[in-house]
Design a protein around this motif. Structure first.
Motif, short mmCIF file in Angstrom:
data_model
loop_
_atom_site.label_atom_id
_atom_site.label_comp_id
_atom_site.label_asym_id
_atom_site.label_seq_id
_atom_site.Cartn_x
_atom_site.Cartn_y
_atom_site.Cartn_z
N GLU A 61 22.41 6.65 0.56
CA GLU A 61 22.57 8.12 1.19
C GLU A 61 23.81 8.90 0.51
O GLU A 61 24.00 9.85 0.13
CB GLU A 61 22.82 7.93 2.62
N LEU A 62 24.76 8.18 0.32
CA LEU A 62 26.17 8.77 -0.14
C LEU A 62 25.96 9.23 -1.49
O LEU A 62 26.38 10.30 -1.97
CB LEU A 62 27.39 7.65 -0.04
N ALA A 63 25.37 8.35 -2.30
CA ALA A 63 24.99 8.51 -3.79
C ALA A 63 24.05 9.91 -4.00
O ALA A 63 24.39 10.86 -4.67
CB ALA A 63 24.48 7.52 -4.57
N LYS A 64 23.17 9.84 -2.95
CA LYS A 64 22.23 10.94 -2.87
C LYS A 64 22.80 12.11 -2.47
O LYS A 64 22.77 13.39 -3.13
CB LYS A 64 20.97 10.88 -1.88
N GLN A 68 23.49 15.53 -4.91
CA GLN A 68 23.07 16.98 -4.37
C GLN A 68 23.96 17.89 -4.40
O GLN A 68 23.82 19.11 -4.75
CB GLN A 68 22.41 16.86 -2.74
N GLN A 69 25.42 17.52 -4.16
CA GLN A 69 26.34 18.44 -4.31
C GLN A 69 26.85 18.67 -5.64
O GLN A 69 27.10 19.99 -5.97
CB GLN A 69 27.83 17.80 -3.54
N LEU A 70 26.62 17.90 -6.45
CA LEU A 70 26.76 18.06 -8.06
C LEU A 70 25.78 18.95 -8.78
O LEU A 70 26.45 19.74 -9.30
CB LEU A 70 26.95 16.61 -8.67
N TYR A 71 24.63 18.75 -8.17
CA TYR A 71 23.46 19.71 -8.78
C TYR A 71 23.17 20.56 -7.83
O TYR A 71 22.13 21.29 -8.33
CB TYR A 71 22.65 18.47 -9.47
#
Length: 73
Positions: A61-64, A68-71
């Motif tokens: 979930e953290l990776a997701k 999402q924030q990055l892209y």
């Protein structure tokens, strides 16, 4: 956002600052490699029993969230 300190951590004394699951020396990248290869979370858990599902799922979930924030999905 999920707290990284509860799921993964890194430091100079831990695998050269590689992010690992808290309480283990299992790199987060290992879980991602398993999933990328088409393996299940259960298979990863069987091979790395020191990482609980309660750690693995929030890490994903953290990776997701980070992606999402990055892209900005």
């Amino acid at each position: 956002m999920t707290s990284t300190s509860r799921v993964v951590h890194s430091g100079p004394d831990i695998l050269g600052e590689t992010p690992v699951f808290v309480g283990t020396r299992v790199p987060l990248k290992t879980l991602l490699d398993y999933l990328e290869a088409g393996d299940s979370l259960d298979k990863f858990s069987d091979h790395f029993s020191s990482v609980s599902r309660e750690q693995a799922i929030p890490a994903l979930e953290l990776a997701k969230e980070m992606l999402q924030q990055l892209y900005s999905f």
